[in-house]
Motif scaffolding. Structure first.
Motif, mmCIF file in Angstrom:
data_model
loop_
_atom_site.group_PDB
_atom_site.id
_atom_site.type_symbol
_atom_site.label_atom_id
_atom_site.label_comp_id
_atom_site.label_asym_id
_atom_site.label_seq_id
_atom_site.Cartn_x
_atom_site.Cartn_y
_atom_site.Cartn_z
ATOM 1 N N MET A 177 66.385 184.563 93.612
ATOM 2 C CA MET A 177 67.716 185.124 93.848
ATOM 3 C C MET A 177 68.584 185.112 92.598
ATOM 4 O O MET A 177 69.629 185.760 92.568
ATOM 5 N N SER A 178 68.209 184.372 91.560
ATOM 6 C CA SER A 178 69.029 184.287 90.360
ATOM 7 C C SER A 178 68.780 185.488 89.458
ATOM 8 O O SER A 178 67.696 186.078 89.475
ATOM 9 N N PRO A 179 69.764 185.882 88.665
ATOM 10 C CA PRO A 179 69.582 187.029 87.773
ATOM 11 C C PRO A 179 68.445 186.788 86.779
ATOM 12 O O PRO A 179 68.267 185.671 86.291
ATOM 13 N N ASN A 180 67.692 187.829 86.489
ATOM 14 C CA ASN A 180 66.618 187.744 85.506
ATOM 15 C C ASN A 180 67.232 187.919 84.123
ATOM 16 O O ASN A 180 67.409 189.044 83.644
ATOM 17 N N LEU A 181 67.576 186.812 83.494
ATOM 18 C CA LEU A 181 68.311 186.863 82.238
ATOM 19 C C LEU A 181 67.483 187.467 81.116
ATOM 20 O O LEU A 181 68.025 188.176 80.257
ATOM 21 N N ASN A 182 66.182 187.221 81.109
ATOM 22 C CA ASN A 182 65.332 187.803 80.067
ATOM 23 C C ASN A 182 65.347 189.329 80.145
ATOM 24 O O ASN A 182 65.508 190.019 79.130
ATOM 25 N N ALA A 183 65.179 189.842 81.354
ATOM 26 C CA ALA A 183 65.172 191.293 81.529
ATOM 27 C C ALA A 183 66.530 191.896 81.194
ATOM 28 O O ALA A 183 66.615 192.980 80.594
ATOM 29 N N LEU A 184 67.597 191.202 81.563
ATOM 30 C CA LEU A 184 68.939 191.709 81.262
ATOM 31 C C LEU A 184 69.199 191.721 79.769
ATOM 32 O O LEU A 184 69.822 192.653 79.241
ATOM 33 N N ALA A 185 68.726 190.708 79.056
ATOM 34 C CA ALA A 185 68.909 190.666 77.605
ATOM 35 C C ALA A 185 68.227 191.868 76.945
ATOM 36 O O ALA A 185 68.775 192.467 76.007
ATOM 37 N N VAL A 186 67.043 192.225 77.427
ATOM 38 C CA VAL A 186 66.347 193.406 76.897
ATOM 39 C C VAL A 186 67.178 194.659 77.126
ATOM 40 O O VAL A 186 67.302 195.523 76.245
ATOM 41 N N ARG A 187 67.775 194.778 78.295
ATOM 42 C CA ARG A 187 68.589 195.961 78.598
ATOM 43 C C ARG A 187 69.829 196.032 77.704
ATOM 44 O O ARG A 187 70.237 197.123 77.278
ATOM 45 N N PHE A 188 70.428 194.880 77.408
ATOM 46 C CA PHE A 188 71.551 194.868 76.461
ATOM 47 C C PHE A 188 71.094 195.422 75.111
ATOM 48 O O PHE A 188 71.771 196.276 74.514
ATOM 49 N N HIS A 189 69.982 194.933 74.614
ATOM 50 C CA HIS A 189 69.483 195.373 73.304
ATOM 51 C C HIS A 189 69.083 196.838 73.312
ATOM 52 O O HIS A 189 69.183 197.518 72.285
ATOM 53 N N ASP A 190 68.686 197.347 74.490
ATOM 54 C CA ASP A 190 68.286 198.755 74.596
ATOM 55 C C ASP A 190 69.485 199.687 74.798
ATOM 56 O O ASP A 190 69.305 200.911 74.873
ATOM 57 N N GLY A 191 70.679 199.129 74.923
ATOM 58 C CA GLY A 191 71.879 199.948 75.034
ATOM 59 C C GLY A 191 72.358 200.210 76.443
ATOM 60 O O GLY A 191 73.366 200.910 76.630
ATOM 61 N N ASP A 192 71.670 199.656 77.452
ATOM 62 C CA ASP A 192 72.111 199.835 78.847
ATOM 63 C C ASP A 192 73.155 198.763 79.179
ATOM 64 O O ASP A 192 72.946 197.909 80.047
ATOM 65 N N ILE A 193 74.285 198.828 78.494
ATOM 66 C CA ILE A 193 75.241 197.727 78.549
ATOM 67 C C ILE A 193 75.963 197.672 79.890
ATOM 68 O O ILE A 193 76.021 196.622 80.545
ATOM 69 N N ASP A 194 76.522 198.803 80.321
ATOM 70 C CA ASP A 194 77.233 198.802 81.591
ATOM 71 C C ASP A 194 76.308 198.452 82.751
ATOM 72 O O ASP A 194 76.671 197.678 83.646
#
Length: 300
Positions: free
Chosen positions: A9-26
């Motif tokens: 149930m917790s956010p997948n921080l690793n996957a989210l970090a990749v999305r930040f670096h890929d530009g999917d910020i919002d």
């Protein structure tokens, strides 16, 4: 470690970090904010605080802290949460502080979130309430911050018979003196907990209000302070208290990455503040649905 309790149930921080670096910020910020909120709902307070230690040790923290708003809240440069400079960032939705493109993008997202939007709405509600008061009114603002709700009155050239602004931060009151001294606003630097010792010299007021102070009080202290403030209200006058509503959307992100912890209240909680004074209060909800107001009137 908490991850064994509710990792799914917790956010997948690793996957989210990749999305930040890929530009999917919002998109990453939406999933981070909602994921933290939902996870917080699913665990105990102790488990949530344990998870926060994990989340803050993850590299994603250094991404979101490129946002000057998130970082300011977390580092508390004035030594306490929710200071007037932070609230000004919410009002302006703009920062001149040097940061990265990622930091600017996160700032734009966070500043548009429901809780900051509610802070701006709260300011409009207070400004309208003040504008509707007779100019001969005596007003007391408690934990005034920079008193931005008075800016419209300055532009309109209005003033009150007496207006006292109390805050614990002398730097905030210096801004108030600079911006509103011409309206006859006077300032008092102290904690609201000490309000009783000032009562003999303060006198009484037609309108007493507090915008964000009660968000930091448990119910016991809130009732005590409400009684102290109501004692300053003239017959025919009123006390207005604002408080964030229970279970706001931003709560997980605010507590985890901003270290901004509030005391949230329900409509019943706000009504009980009035009942502690021995009267019935009128509870209203701001247009965003995120802030509650209780107005407690003294009979004339």
């Amino acid at each position: 470690m908490l991850l064994s309790i509710g990792a799914a149930m917790s956010p997948n921080l690793n996957a989210l970090a990749v999305r930040f670096h890929d530009g999917d910020i919002d998109g990453a910020m939406v999933d981070l904010s909602l994921g933290l909120r939902d996870f917080r709902r699913s665990v105990t307070l102790g488990e949530w605080k344990e998870y926060i230690e994990h989340a803050r040790s993850h590299p994603i923290r250094f991404l979101v802290h490129q946002d000057p708003f998130t970082r300011h809240s977390f580092t508390k440069p004035r030594g306490y949460p929710g200071d007037a400079e932070l609230i000004d960032l919410i009002y302006r939705q703009h920062t001149d502080e040097p940061t990265t493109n990622l930091g600017q993008a996160i700032f734009r997202f966070v500043a548009a979130n429901p809780a900051p939007a509610a802070v701006r709405s709260r300011r409009r509600v207070l400004a309208n309430r003040l504008a509707a008061l007779p100019r001969e009114s005596e007003v007391f603002s408690v934990a005034s911050g920079h008193l931005r709700e008075l800016e419209g009155l300055v532009e309109a050239g209005g003033s009150f018979a007496r207006f006292v602004a109390l805050d614990q931060d002398q730097r905030s009151l210096a801004v108030v003196n600079k911006n509103f001294g011409q309206l006859g606003v006077t300032t008092l630097c102290d904690s609201v907990i000490s309000i009783g010792r000032h009562a003999p010299t303060l006198g009484s007021f037609d309108f007493v209000y507090s915008a964000g102070l009660f968000d930091y009080f448990d119910q016991r202290l809130a009732k005590r302070v409400a009684r102290s403030l109501f004692a300053l209200v003239k017959p025919g006058g009123s006390l207005l208290i604002a408080n964030f509503a229970d279970d706001i959307q931003d709560v997980g992100y605010m507590e985890c990455y901003m270290d901004w912890w509030l005391q949230y209240r329900t409509v019943s909680d706000m009504q009980r503040l009035a009942e502690a004074i021995g009267v019935i209060g009128e509870v209203t909800v701001d247009p965003t649905g995120q802030v509650l107001f209780v107005e407690i009137s003294r009979s004339g």
